[in-house]
Design an enzyme around this catalytic site. Structure first.
Site, PDB file in Angstrom:
ATOM      1  N   ARG A  87       0.855  -1.187   0.000  1.00 51.63           N
ATOM      2  CA  ARG A  87       0.000   0.000   0.000  1.00 51.63           C
ATOM      3  C   ARG A  87       0.892   1.238   0.000  1.00 51.63           C
ATOM      4  O   ARG A  87       1.795   1.372   0.825  1.00 51.63           O
ATOM      5  CB  ARG A  87      -0.887   0.018   1.241  1.00 51.63           C
ATOM      6  CG  ARG A  87      -1.800   1.242   1.270  1.00 51.63           C
ATOM      7  CD  ARG A  87      -2.409   1.467   2.629  1.00 51.63           C
ATOM      8  NE  ARG A  87      -3.283   2.629   2.618  1.00 51.63           N
ATOM      9  CZ  ARG A  87      -3.455   3.433   3.662  1.00 51.63           C
ATOM     10  NH1 ARG A  87      -2.818   3.205   4.785  1.00 51.63           N
ATOM     11  NH2 ARG A  87      -4.272   4.457   3.582  1.00 51.63           N
ATOM     12  N   ASP A 144      -3.367   4.635  -2.888  1.00 55.46           N
ATOM     13  CA  ASP A 144      -4.658   5.128  -2.395  1.00 55.46           C
ATOM     14  C   ASP A 144      -5.267   6.164  -3.328  1.00 55.46           C
ATOM     15  O   ASP A 144      -6.490   6.297  -3.411  1.00 55.46           O
ATOM     16  CB  ASP A 144      -4.476   5.782  -1.016  1.00 55.46           C
ATOM     17  CG  ASP A 144      -4.573   4.787   0.117  1.00 55.46           C
ATOM     18  OD1 ASP A 144      -4.522   3.573  -0.147  1.00 55.46           O
ATOM     19  OD2 ASP A 144      -4.687   5.231   1.276  1.00 55.46           O
ATOM     20  N   HIS A 204     -16.546   5.955   3.545  1.00 52.58           N
ATOM     21  CA  HIS A 204     -15.553   5.187   4.300  1.00 52.58           C
ATOM     22  C   HIS A 204     -15.316   5.940   5.603  1.00 52.58           C
ATOM     23  O   HIS A 204     -14.754   7.039   5.601  1.00 52.58           O
ATOM     24  CB  HIS A 204     -14.253   5.054   3.508  1.00 52.58           C
ATOM     25  CG  HIS A 204     -13.161   4.360   4.269  1.00 52.58           C
ATOM     26  ND1 HIS A 204     -12.778   3.070   3.997  1.00 52.58           N
ATOM     27  CD2 HIS A 204     -12.384   4.767   5.302  1.00 52.58           C
ATOM     28  CE1 HIS A 204     -11.816   2.711   4.826  1.00 52.58           C
ATOM     29  NE2 HIS A 204     -11.561   3.736   5.632  1.00 52.58           N
ATOM     30  N   ASN A 207     -11.036   6.271  11.666  1.00 54.94           N
ATOM     31  CA  ASN A 207     -10.319   7.396  12.260  1.00 54.94           C
ATOM     32  C   ASN A 207     -10.021   8.446  11.193  1.00 54.94           C
ATOM     33  O   ASN A 207     -10.000   9.639  11.456  1.00 54.94           O
ATOM     34  CB  ASN A 207      -9.030   6.918  12.926  1.00 54.94           C
ATOM     35  CG  ASN A 207      -8.482   7.948  13.888  1.00 54.94           C
ATOM     36  OD1 ASN A 207      -9.218   8.539  14.675  1.00 54.94           O
ATOM     37  ND2 ASN A 207      -7.190   8.188  13.825  1.00 54.94           N
ATOM     38  N   GLY A 208      -9.818   7.982   9.950  1.00 55.97           N
ATOM     39  CA  GLY A 208      -9.839   8.842   8.773  1.00 55.97           C
ATOM     40  C   GLY A 208     -11.096   8.526   7.991  1.00 55.97           C
ATOM     41  O   GLY A 208     -11.491   7.362   7.907  1.00 55.97           O
ATOM     42  N   GLY A 329     -18.485   3.068   9.830  1.00 52.60           N
ATOM     43  CA  GLY A 329     -19.559   2.780   8.874  1.00 52.60           C
ATOM     44  C   GLY A 329     -20.105   1.374   8.997  1.00 52.60           C
ATOM     45  O   GLY A 329     -21.302   1.144   8.803  1.00 52.60           O
ATOM     46  N   ASN A 331     -19.990  -0.487  11.831  1.00 49.82           N
ATOM     47  CA  ASN A 331     -20.320  -0.902  13.195  1.00 49.82           C
ATOM     48  C   ASN A 331     -21.150   0.080  14.003  1.00 49.82           C
ATOM     49  O   ASN A 331     -21.413  -0.179  15.173  1.00 49.82           O
ATOM     50  CB  ASN A 331     -19.020  -1.191  13.962  1.00 49.82           C
ATOM     51  CG  ASN A 331     -18.295  -2.396  13.415  1.00 49.82           C
ATOM     52  OD1 ASN A 331     -18.784  -3.511  13.510  1.00 49.82           O
ATOM     53  ND2 ASN A 331     -17.131  -2.172  12.824  1.00 49.82           N
TER      54      ASN A 331
END
Length: 394
Positions: A87, A144, A204, A207-208, A329, A331
């Protein structure tokens, strides 16, 4: 032909998230995290099957941690590892798709470091360590930002002097592209639609957090910009603020640019609003106990999210559904319900039982009968990175 195994690596400045992905199986044979690298407390944690274990690796750097990981990966893969997917947060305008890594690509990633100074150098540390330890394997970078390279110019340009874009690359890039792409494909599959003939609003949330407008498999707009600070309220990031805030704080409080950047990235968002926590689970619990800061943080988060989704709809020819993904999103029935309530002009309405049921990895539609689709879809960035890696090996 036997199914193939890909090791997926996501390196932070002092951490490595890893997952061994088999193309034929939905569960990871091995996954885990090396954290606090470079310190005496460095530790490697992993799960294999139903078993968990850990190993202290004092003062280990990325290369030392990967060296410890190597025999575990080879064992879990039955000695057959076919490639490594990395990534990479920022590919600038250079990379529109996953790319085989070589010296030229590594230098190009290094050149984009000013656009992601907290992320790309760490990603490169992992890439260079892994390529040294696994020299005989193909290595692939998955960016990303790549998914958002399909944004039209009117969506990615800032209303700034043209030279800033032409000479310095100042534009909107967007992030979370791997996640948005994965869940939009899953949404089309769940809805019985062709990816190339479907339109989605994707959120999405972790935390971000970011939103994305996806039409026929392409990103046409997204909430993050030049950096991951733009857009939604996040765990510790402010999201959108008045652009003149920097000069206001410098002039009135004497704050430096570094102090302001740190505040906006690390002390704001849910944490700043609540003066309590950046964790939505904690805030929901405290809200139930009457904590006013927790209640306010949740209200602002959901309202700003709904505003962003409504804005993203400008890029859609029609709405086939809204997707919720990411840790929050997937949970938080409360966040989903509050957000959808703000979007009443879209005729969205939730089935309360379905909304409550879709937590802890449970996917599915949560809309009330007769109303537009609202889907909860657990993201799987590791699998998408592995699939992108495999596609370049075929």
């Amino acid at each position: 032909m036997p199914s193939r195994n890909i090791l997926v690596i996501n390196c932070g400045s002092s951490s490595i998230k890893f997952a061994l992905v088999n193309e034929a199986h939905s569960l990871f044979p091995l996954h885990g995290l090396a954290e606090r690298l470079g310190s005496r407390d460095a530790v490697l944690r992993w799960k294999r099957g139903g078993d968990s274990d850990s190993l202290m690796i004092p003062n280990a750097d990325h290369r030392a941690a990967l060296a410890q990981l190597l025999p575990m990966v080879q064992n879990a893969a039955g000695g057959k590892l076919h490639g490594i997917g990395h990534r990479v947060v920022h590919g600038g305008e250079l990379f529109t798709h996953a790319t085989r890594l070589d010296g030229r690509v590594i230098e190009a990633i290094r050149a984009t470091a000013p656009l992601a100074p907290l992320h790309n150098p760490a990603n490169l540390q992992g890439i260079e360590a892994a390529m040294t330890l696994f020299p005989g394997l193909p290595h692939v970078a998955v960016f990303d930002t790549a998914f958002h390279q399909s944004l039209p110019e009117h969506a990615y340009r800032y209303a700034l002097p043209e030279a800033l874009y032409r000479e310095h690359g100042v534009r909107r890039y967007g992030f979370h592209g791997t996640s948005h792409r994965y869940v939009s494909h899953r949404a089309a599959e769940m809805a019985g639609l062709a990816v190339g003939d479907s339109s989605w609003l994707s959120a999405h949330l972790g935390n971000g957090s970011s939103t994305c407008a996806i039409v026929n498999g392409q990103s046409l707009d997204t909430s993050m910009g030049l950096t991951p600070l733009e857009g939604l309220v996040m765990g510790t990031r402010s999201g959108d603020v008045d652009p003149n805030l920097h000069s206001h704080l410098a002039r009135t409080l004497g704050w430096s640019l570094e102090r302001i950047d740190s505040m906006l990235n690390n002390e704001s968002g849910l944490l700043g609003l609540s003066n309590l926590s950046n964790d939505m689970r904690t805030l929901e619990q405290e809200r139930e106990q009457g904590h006013p800061g927790a209640a306010l943080a949740i209200e602002v988060f959901c309202y700003r999210l709904a505003k962003s989704l409504a804005a993203m709809s400008c890029a859609l020819p029609q709405l086939d559904g809204v997707i919720f993904t990411g840790g929050i999103g997937e949970n938080s029935p409360l966040v989903r319900a509050k957000t959808v309530a703000h979007l009443r002009l879209f005729d969205l309405r939730l089935d309360q039982e379905a909304n409550a049921r879709c937590v802890r990895g449970v996917a599915g539609p949560i809309q009330a009968t007769g109303h537009p689709r609202v889907l909860v879809i657990p993201t799987n960035e590791e699998r998408q990175i592995a699939l992108d890696t495999l596609a370049l090996l075929d």
